[in-house]
Design an enzyme around this catalytic site. Structure first.
Site, PDB file in Angstrom:
ATOM      1  N   GLU A   1      31.081 -32.688  93.896  1.00  0.00           N
ATOM      2  CA  GLU A   1      31.922 -32.253  92.779  1.00  0.00           C
ATOM      3  C   GLU A   1      31.942 -30.725  92.678  1.00  0.00           C
ATOM      4  OE1 GLU A   1      29.426 -34.435  92.785  1.00  0.00           O
ATOM      5  OE2 GLU A   1      29.560 -35.857  91.125  1.00  0.00           O
TER       6      GLU A   1
ATOM      7  N   THR B   1      10.848 -50.670 124.724  1.00  0.00           N
ATOM      8  CA  THR B   1      12.089 -49.953 125.050  1.00  0.00           C
ATOM      9  C   THR B   1      11.803 -48.487 125.300  1.00  0.00           C
ATOM     10  OG1 THR B   1      13.396 -51.509 123.756  1.00  0.00           O
ATOM     11  CG2 THR B   1      14.376 -49.344 124.151  1.00  0.00           C
TER      12      THR B   1
ATOM     13  N   ARG C   1      25.048 -43.627 115.154  1.00  0.00           N
ATOM     14  CA  ARG C   1      23.790 -42.863 115.126  1.00  0.00           C
ATOM     15  C   ARG C   1      23.918 -41.666 114.180  1.00  0.00           C
ATOM     16  NH1 ARG C   1      22.001 -42.526 121.542  1.00  0.00           N
ATOM     17  NH2 ARG C   1      21.226 -44.665 121.663  1.00  0.00           N
TER      18      ARG C   1
ATOM     19  N   CYS D   1      26.308 -32.138  87.631  1.00  0.00           N
ATOM     20  CA  CYS D   1      27.744 -32.199  87.899  1.00  0.00           C
ATOM     21  C   CYS D   1      28.527 -32.612  86.656  1.00  0.00           C
ATOM     22  CB  CYS D   1      28.039 -33.161  89.045  1.00  0.00           C
ATOM     23  SG  CYS D   1      27.466 -32.518  90.638  1.00  0.00           S
TER      24      CYS D   1
ATOM     25  N   CYS E   1      26.148 -36.527  88.462  1.00  0.00           N
ATOM     26  CA  CYS E   1      24.759 -36.529  88.004  1.00  0.00           C
ATOM     27  C   CYS E   1      24.647 -35.870  86.631  1.00  0.00           C
ATOM     28  CB  CYS E   1      23.856 -35.830  89.028  1.00  0.00           C
ATOM     29  SG  CYS E   1      24.227 -34.086  89.277  1.00  0.00           S
TER      30      CYS E   1
END
Lengths: 324, 324
Positions: A57, A201, A189, A89, A79
């Site tokens: 904002e 892995t 990702r 905000c 907020c």
């Protein structure tokens, strides 16, 4: 003039899209998007900046200048709490004085939780709540899960053949899916705060887990390995799926396998979303996508997943499932 | 009046749909469809009758009565050879004298192979060839494969979880897919000449392999088991995938599993079409859909299958792949 309510959904969709730019670099702050509209034109837009400040904002208001007669679209309630890093905000908006504020979601953060909206209304600003809530919920899934359940939102990625294999019997897995699937997975990702793989892995594939897309290389998230043992430099250790709740600054986690780590998160009931990339190939004997997920009877497998979206990526198909 | 050529594709699609009614009960004869149109109205329609006679054209002509000024749409070239079971359809058509005949496919049977079309043209009938060829090729796949390769067209059905499992580790597989998928699979049974399962599946699951759809119970096809051993009453023995070439009256074969039989047909390069029913569930440890298909390297797996169609069946998804 107040923007016609009939276009609210469209403007909120734009706010959600703008908010997406902050995904993966704002935690523990939500990646909010904000669009300010007057007379059918966008006069300001903003998204939560890397590190969480300034808020969306504040950015949009600074861009707009005067917001008299304008409508502010914001994906999360402004907020209501002051911070050493900036004013609330809700106060910024009251000071700026737009005609109307449209909010997709009430902020579950107990420091705001409706107080931001109340403050706007007390100042005479018309506030609509709930427009575009589905899109905003998806975009803010990590923040919302952390607020509501005290843990990250977990996405499990699987890249398989039609018969559910993630590698040949000899372990070779390059490549099952095509370029476009892999590029899409790299974008996923970039949108998360941490990527996790299993110990096997890490040892066998030594994945870099970085974001190999031009312009997004600096979005490569933190990397973790599911192990009780030692981890190499540059990696964080997650001893068990439940331990992800304790990871500071991780509101969205991407589990990339292998079969053991994927199964461990499923067994723990900690997978909220499946990203299933499937190539139009058959492998036959090979490595299965999942180990033991703790399923006792087939009946228990049903009704757990809901298809949330699908698209073709070249000749591959991506399906997204969400917890039902 | 000759039907406008712009509608030819639509009428041929109707002829293909009518021809589908004979699927599974006409081999070694093709399940042809025929629609006769005058002034935009269907005046006759026919499909190859059970056992292969009468042919579709004879049925449609009998229904139409006079076909002056009409167009005959037929999915396969009218036969040019007399038979003890009836006259050649090309001669029937010449005698009836429609204005035009539209043919989807030239008959590869060497007794016809263009002679039917030539005979019509010699009689002054306008003949168009190739309209609706793709639909007719799919509908007549069994007949065409038998003619061209001397073996049946083979469909492999797999019903799996998202992670490619066909059963839990304890063998339980009822049910992975839902009612609508299973009904669709029964319809596929009704369309083929024989269903085959592996020896292990026969011993363990004792499948009936019948068509459990009201009105189609008499369409349950012949049943075979892939084994070198003895077979129960009511079952035929197929010693190896290659042996299907020698099965009289089997132009379309449906392989329903298990993993070993499916892999044997894939290894032999004898699968032309995949029917992949996938339920939105995860199983984890369990039985894989396929055993060893003889794949040496991942590169060899690519480019073999082409997505030919897909649809939702309740919450399951059916994908149909054809040999690329």
């Amino acid at each position: 003039m107040i923007a016609p309510a009939g276009d609210d959904a469209r403007w909120m969709a734009a706010a959600v899209a703008i908010g997406e730019r902050g995904r993966g670099v704002t935690a523990p702050n939500p990646a909010v998007g904000c669009v300010i509209v007057r007379d059918g034109c966008v006069i300001g837009r903003g998204w939560t900046q890397p590190g969480g400040r300034p808020h969306a904002e504040a950015v949009a208001l600074a861009q707009a200048g005067s917001v008299a007669d304008a409508t502010v679209f914001v994906t999360l309630e402004p907020c209501a709490h002051d911070s050493a890093r900036g004013p609330a905000c809700a106060d910024l908006l009251v000071a700026a004085g737009p005609a109307r504020v449209v909010v997709a979601l009430v902020d579950p953060d107990e420091r705001t939780a409706g107080r931001g909206i109340a403050r706007l209304r007390e100042a005479g600003i018309v506030v609509y709540v709930g427009c575009g809530a589905a899109g905003a919920t998806a975009s803010l899934a990590g923040f919302l899960m952390r607020q509501r359940a005290g843990r990250p939102h977990v996405t499990l990625k699987l890249a398989t053949s039609l018969d559910g294999r993630i590698a040949l019997a000899d372990g070779s897995s390059r490549w099952i899916t095509g370029d476009r699937s892999r590029a899409h997975a790299h974008l996923e990702r970039a949108r998360c705060d941490m990527i996790l793989v299993g110990g096997g892995t890490l040892r066998i594939d030594a994945p870099r887990l970085d974001v190999r897309i031009d312009g997004l290389a600096d979005r490569s998230p933190r990397r973790a390995v599911l192990t009780r043992g030692a981890v190499p430099a540059g990696w964080e250790r997650v001893a068990a799926p439940e331990a992800v709740a304790g990871l500071d600054g991780v509101d969205s986690l991407l589990v990339e396998g292998g079969a053991g780590a994927a199964a461990a998160f499923l067994r723990a009931g900690l997978v909220d979303r499946l990203l299933l990339y499937r190539a139009p190939i058959l492998i036959g004997d090979g490595q299965a996508a999942l180990g033991d997920i703790g399923l006792g009877a087939l009946d228990d497998a049903h009704g757990r997943w809901r298809l949330a979206g699908a698209r073709m990526l070249g000749s591959d198909r991506l399906e997204v499932y969400e917890r039902a």
